[in-house]
Design a protein around this motif. Structure first.
Motif, PDB file in Angstrom:
ATOM      1  N   PHE A  25       0.832  -1.207   0.000  1.00 43.97           N
ATOM      2  CA  PHE A  25       0.000   0.000   0.000  1.00 43.97           C
ATOM      3  C   PHE A  25       0.865   1.255   0.000  1.00 43.97           C
ATOM      4  O   PHE A  25       0.486   2.267  -0.578  1.00 43.97           O
ATOM      5  CB  PHE A  25      -0.944   0.014   1.212  1.00 43.97           C
ATOM      6  N   ALA A  26       2.021   1.198   0.654  1.00 42.16           N
ATOM      7  CA  ALA A  26       2.897   2.362   0.719  1.00 42.16           C
ATOM      8  C   ALA A  26       3.681   2.575  -0.573  1.00 42.16           C
ATOM      9  O   ALA A  26       3.942   3.715  -0.967  1.00 42.16           O
ATOM     10  CB  ALA A  26       3.860   2.217   1.893  1.00 42.16           C
ATOM     11  N   SER A  27       4.067   1.491  -1.242  1.00 34.64           N
ATOM     12  CA  SER A  27       4.907   1.638  -2.435  1.00 34.64           C
ATOM     13  C   SER A  27       4.105   1.927  -3.701  1.00 34.64           C
ATOM     14  O   SER A  27       4.662   2.475  -4.658  1.00 34.64           O
ATOM     15  CB  SER A  27       5.786   0.411  -2.627  1.00 34.64           C
ATOM     16  N   ARG A  28       2.831   1.599  -3.725  1.00 33.53           N
ATOM     17  CA  ARG A  28       2.037   1.834  -4.938  1.00 33.53           C
ATOM     18  C   ARG A  28       2.014   3.306  -5.352  1.00 33.53           C
ATOM     19  O   ARG A  28       2.292   3.622  -6.518  1.00 33.53           O
ATOM     20  CB  ARG A  28       0.620   1.297  -4.747  1.00 33.53           C
ATOM     21  N   PRO A  29       1.701   4.258  -4.445  1.00 33.63           N
ATOM     22  CA  PRO A  29       1.707   5.662  -4.886  1.00 33.63           C
ATOM     23  C   PRO A  29       3.084   6.133  -5.349  1.00 33.63           C
ATOM     24  O   PRO A  29       3.191   6.912  -6.307  1.00 33.63           O
ATOM     25  CB  PRO A  29       1.265   6.443  -3.649  1.00 33.63           C
ATOM     26  N   ASN A  30       4.136   5.632  -4.703  1.00 36.60           N
ATOM     27  CA  ASN A  30       5.488   6.028  -5.109  1.00 36.60           C
ATOM     28  C   ASN A  30       5.839   5.489  -6.494  1.00 36.60           C
ATOM     29  O   ASN A  30       6.492   6.172  -7.284  1.00 36.60           O
ATOM     30  CB  ASN A  30       6.509   5.547  -4.076  1.00 36.60           C
ATOM     31  N   ALA A 144      -5.912   8.320  -5.674  1.00 43.24           N
ATOM     32  CA  ALA A 144      -6.678   7.203  -5.117  1.00 43.24           C
ATOM     33  C   ALA A 144      -5.768   6.249  -4.343  1.00 43.24           C
ATOM     34  O   ALA A 144      -6.149   5.739  -3.277  1.00 43.24           O
ATOM     35  CB  ALA A 144      -7.399   6.453  -6.232  1.00 43.24           C
ATOM     36  N   ALA A 145      -4.565   6.028  -4.843  1.00 38.34           N
ATOM     37  CA  ALA A 145      -3.620   5.128  -4.162  1.00 38.34           C
ATOM     38  C   ALA A 145      -3.165   5.723  -2.833  1.00 38.34           C
ATOM     39  O   ALA A 145      -3.020   5.005  -1.840  1.00 38.34           O
ATOM     40  CB  ALA A 145      -2.417   4.859  -5.058  1.00 38.34           C
ATOM     41  N   ARG A 146      -2.957   7.029  -2.794  1.00 35.81           N
ATOM     42  CA  ARG A 146      -2.581   7.678  -1.524  1.00 35.81           C
ATOM     43  C   ARG A 146      -3.723   7.594  -0.520  1.00 35.81           C
ATOM     44  O   ARG A 146      -3.500   7.411   0.679  1.00 35.81           O
ATOM     45  CB  ARG A 146      -2.171   9.124  -1.751  1.00 35.81           C
ATOM     46  N   ASP A 147      -4.940   7.710  -1.019  1.00 39.10           N
ATOM     47  CA  ASP A 147      -6.107   7.577  -0.139  1.00 39.10           C
ATOM     48  C   ASP A 147      -6.184   6.162   0.423  1.00 39.10           C
ATOM     49  O   ASP A 147      -6.406   5.973   1.620  1.00 39.10           O
ATOM     50  CB  ASP A 147      -7.375   7.922  -0.921  1.00 39.10           C
ATOM     51  N   GLU A 148      -5.984   5.163  -0.437  1.00 42.08           N
ATOM     52  CA  GLU A 148      -5.959   3.765   0.014  1.00 42.08           C
ATOM     53  C   GLU A 148      -4.838   3.535   1.021  1.00 42.08           C
ATOM     54  O   GLU A 148      -5.025   2.830   2.009  1.00 42.08           O
ATOM     55  CB  GLU A 148      -5.747   2.810  -1.168  1.00 42.08           C
TER      56      GLU A 148
END
Length: 172
Positions: A25-30, A144-148
């Motif tokens: 979850f943390a690496s997806r937005p990055n 959306a990824a940061r929200d998740e």
């Protein structure tokens, strides 16, 4: 004593699973941000560099970290001899073969596949327009990824520990 060791191992394993899921979850937005920056570099290469597409993709790969690097390296590699694939085929193959190594999900994959249909098939301005559209779509996916991430990262960490404790309680 053996029961205590087993219980500790179960709790440790469940906690690690929770932490690994939280890291996704943390690496997806990055990773989405890295892909956006890579596409902006591609836009610059096409607009100002007049660089052939395989060379531009390789340059972008060299400027990025994994897993974005391998995505563009594979795409560039298949466009060069002996394969000489089209930009569409090589980018689609790169997405299919390398996507499993990323934390990104299907919407980002669909955006990249959609971009592959137009990359290298039209004039510069049209390609720039399609890249800008892909960047905008990826930016909305990043939000959306940061929200998740904010919603589920802590929950996964806690859930891993709690599920391990629950399993230990069940066995006792």
């Amino acid at each position: 004593m053996l029961k205590m060791l087993g219980a500790a191992l179960v709790i440790l394993a469940a906690t690690l699973v929770g932490w690994l899921k939280a890291r996704q979850f943390a690496s997806r937005p990055n990773q989405i941000r890295g892909l956006i920056l890579a596409l902006k570099r591609l836009e610059t290469e096409i607009m100002y560099g007049f660089t052939p597409l395989p060379d531009a993709l390789q340059r972008i790969a060299n400027q990025n970290k994994e897993p974005i690097r391998s995505l563009f390296t594979v795409a560039a590699g298949h466009m060069n001899p002996p394969n000489n694939w089209t930009a569409q085929d090589s980018l689609q193959h790169a997405v299919e073969s390398q996507w499993g190594f990323t934390s990104m999900k299907k919407p980002e994959k669909d955006i990249m596949n959609q971009l592959s249909y137009t990359l290298g098939t039209s004039d510069r301005q049209d390609q720039i327009g399609h890249i800008v559209t892909a960047i905008r779509q990826l930016e909305s996916e990043e939000v959306a990824a940061r929200d998740e991430q904010s919603r589920y990262e802590k929950m996964c960490k806690s859930l891993g520990l709690l599920s391990g404790a629950f399993v230990v309680i069940l066995f006792y």
